[in-house]
Design a protein around this motif. Structure first.
Motif, short mmCIF file in Angstrom:
data_model
loop_
_atom_site.label_atom_id
_atom_site.label_comp_id
_atom_site.label_asym_id
_atom_site.label_seq_id
_atom_site.Cartn_x
_atom_site.Cartn_y
_atom_site.Cartn_z
N GLU A 106 0.82 -1.22 0.00
CA GLU A 106 0.00 0.00 0.00
C GLU A 106 0.85 1.27 0.00
N SER A 107 1.97 1.27 0.75
CA SER A 107 2.80 2.47 0.79
C SER A 107 3.47 2.69 -0.57
N GLY A 108 3.85 1.61 -1.27
CA GLY A 108 4.41 1.74 -2.61
C GLY A 108 3.39 2.28 -3.59
N HIS A 109 2.17 1.79 -3.47
CA HIS A 109 1.08 2.28 -4.32
C HIS A 109 0.86 3.78 -4.11
N LEU A 110 0.77 4.18 -2.86
CA LEU A 110 0.54 5.59 -2.55
C LEU A 110 1.68 6.47 -3.05
N PHE A 111 2.92 5.98 -2.89
CA PHE A 111 4.07 6.75 -3.36
C PHE A 111 4.02 6.92 -4.87
N ARG A 112 3.83 5.82 -5.61
CA ARG A 112 3.81 5.90 -7.08
C ARG A 112 2.70 6.81 -7.57
N THR A 113 1.51 6.65 -7.04
CA THR A 113 0.40 7.47 -7.52
C THR A 113 0.58 8.95 -7.14
N SER A 114 1.27 9.19 -6.03
CA SER A 114 1.51 10.59 -5.64
C SER A 114 2.48 11.28 -6.59
N LEU A 115 3.29 10.50 -7.30
CA LEU A 115 4.25 11.07 -8.24
C LEU A 115 3.60 11.54 -9.54
N LEU A 116 2.35 11.14 -9.77
CA LEU A 116 1.69 11.48 -11.03
C LEU A 116 0.32 12.13 -10.82
N PRO A 117 0.29 13.29 -10.20
CA PRO A 117 -1.01 13.96 -10.08
C PRO A 117 -1.53 14.38 -11.45
N ARG A 118 -2.78 14.65 -11.52
CA ARG A 118 -3.47 15.02 -12.75
C ARG A 118 -2.78 16.18 -13.48
N LEU A 119 -2.11 17.06 -12.76
CA LEU A 119 -1.50 18.23 -13.40
C LEU A 119 -0.54 17.86 -14.51
N TYR A 120 0.11 16.69 -14.42
CA TYR A 120 1.00 16.28 -15.51
C TYR A 120 0.22 16.00 -16.79
N PHE A 121 -1.02 15.61 -16.66
CA PHE A 121 -1.86 15.30 -17.82
C PHE A 121 -2.64 16.52 -18.29
N GLN A 122 -2.42 17.64 -17.61
CA GLN A 122 -3.02 18.90 -18.00
C GLN A 122 -1.99 19.88 -18.57
N HIS A 123 -0.80 19.92 -17.95
CA HIS A 123 0.15 20.99 -18.25
C HIS A 123 1.47 20.54 -18.87
N PHE A 124 1.70 19.24 -19.00
CA PHE A 124 2.97 18.76 -19.55
C PHE A 124 2.74 17.76 -20.69
N THR A 125 1.63 17.90 -21.37
CA THR A 125 1.26 16.91 -22.39
C THR A 125 2.10 17.00 -23.66
N ASP A 126 2.58 18.17 -24.02
CA ASP A 126 3.32 18.26 -25.28
C ASP A 126 4.75 17.75 -25.17
N THR A 127 5.19 17.38 -23.97
CA THR A 127 6.51 16.78 -23.78
C THR A 127 6.39 15.38 -23.17
N SER A 128 5.19 14.85 -23.18
CA SER A 128 4.93 13.52 -22.64
C SER A 128 4.30 12.66 -23.74
N TYR A 129 4.35 11.33 -23.56
CA TYR A 129 3.91 10.42 -24.60
C TYR A 129 3.16 9.24 -23.99
N LEU A 130 2.24 8.71 -24.78
CA LEU A 130 1.45 7.56 -24.36
C LEU A 130 1.33 6.62 -25.55
N LEU A 131 1.51 5.33 -25.31
CA LEU A 131 1.40 4.33 -26.36
C LEU A 131 0.12 3.54 -26.15
N ASP A 132 -0.78 3.63 -27.12
CA ASP A 132 -2.01 2.85 -27.12
C ASP A 132 -1.78 1.58 -27.92
N LEU A 133 -2.22 0.46 -27.38
CA LEU A 133 -2.15 -0.82 -28.07
C LEU A 133 -3.50 -1.13 -28.70
#
Length: 167
Positions: free
Chosen positions: A30-57
């Motif tokens: 649980e502590s690992g889960h909380l740590f990982r998810t805390s590293l990726l708040p929604r703001l990265y998907f709002q304000h850093f999208t043009d320098t980030s990438y996602l691969l859809d299968l």
């Protein structure tokens, strides 16, 4: 298999959060889960999208993601913040391809140096970064003969810090 590499959108935040435990094999409980998810708040998907990438299968499955940004404080520096690759596509070059895409797009914007970190327990990540041309930066201590930055992200959150120069 047709894959689609694209920039993430805000709705992708939920998709990434949904794979965190599976892709990391429940590492740290649980502590690992909380740590990982805390590293990726929604703001990265709002304000850093043009320098980030996602691969859809095919079938709408998420294959990989890279969240990165260009430093506002240090012109010419990029930072790869968080990367995940689905277990089914690991060791196929997907992770390296995401990094190379970040390098190319960042260099086109004037970036000449990219930073990244990994936890001290992740020797696979150290090997991966080294293969991609990153070097470990000097730290304040050593772990297994490698320079480490103690308490880098808070008490007990030691990290290896990497840098890679771009042409």
């Amino acid at each position: 298999m047709i894959e689609t590499l694209r920039h993430p959108v805000e709705d992708d935040h939920a998709r990434v959060m949904a794979v965190m435990d599976e892709w990391w094999g429940g590492l740290g409980g649980e502590s690992g889960h909380l740590f990982r998810t805390s590293l990726l708040p929604r703001l990265y998907f709002q304000h850093f999208t043009d320098t980030s990438y996602l691969l859809d299968l095919p079938g709408g499955k998420l294959g990989a993601f890279l969240i990165g940004f260009l430093s506002q404080s240090e012109p010419g520096v990029g930072y790869i913040h968080f990367v995940g690759v689905a277990p089914a596509v690991r060791r196929t070059g997907v992770g390296a391809a995401l990094y190379r895409r970040f390098f190319l797009d960042s260099a086109a914007r004037g970036v000449r140096k990219v930073h990244s970190i990994t936890g001290t327990g992740n020797q696979q990540s150290v090997a991966f970064h080294t293969r991609l041309g990153f070097t470990l930066e000097p730290g304040d201590d050593e772990v297994d003969g490698l320079p480490v930055h103690r308490n880098y992200d808070g008490p007990g959150r030691d990290a290896f810090k990497f840098a890679r120069h771009l042409p």
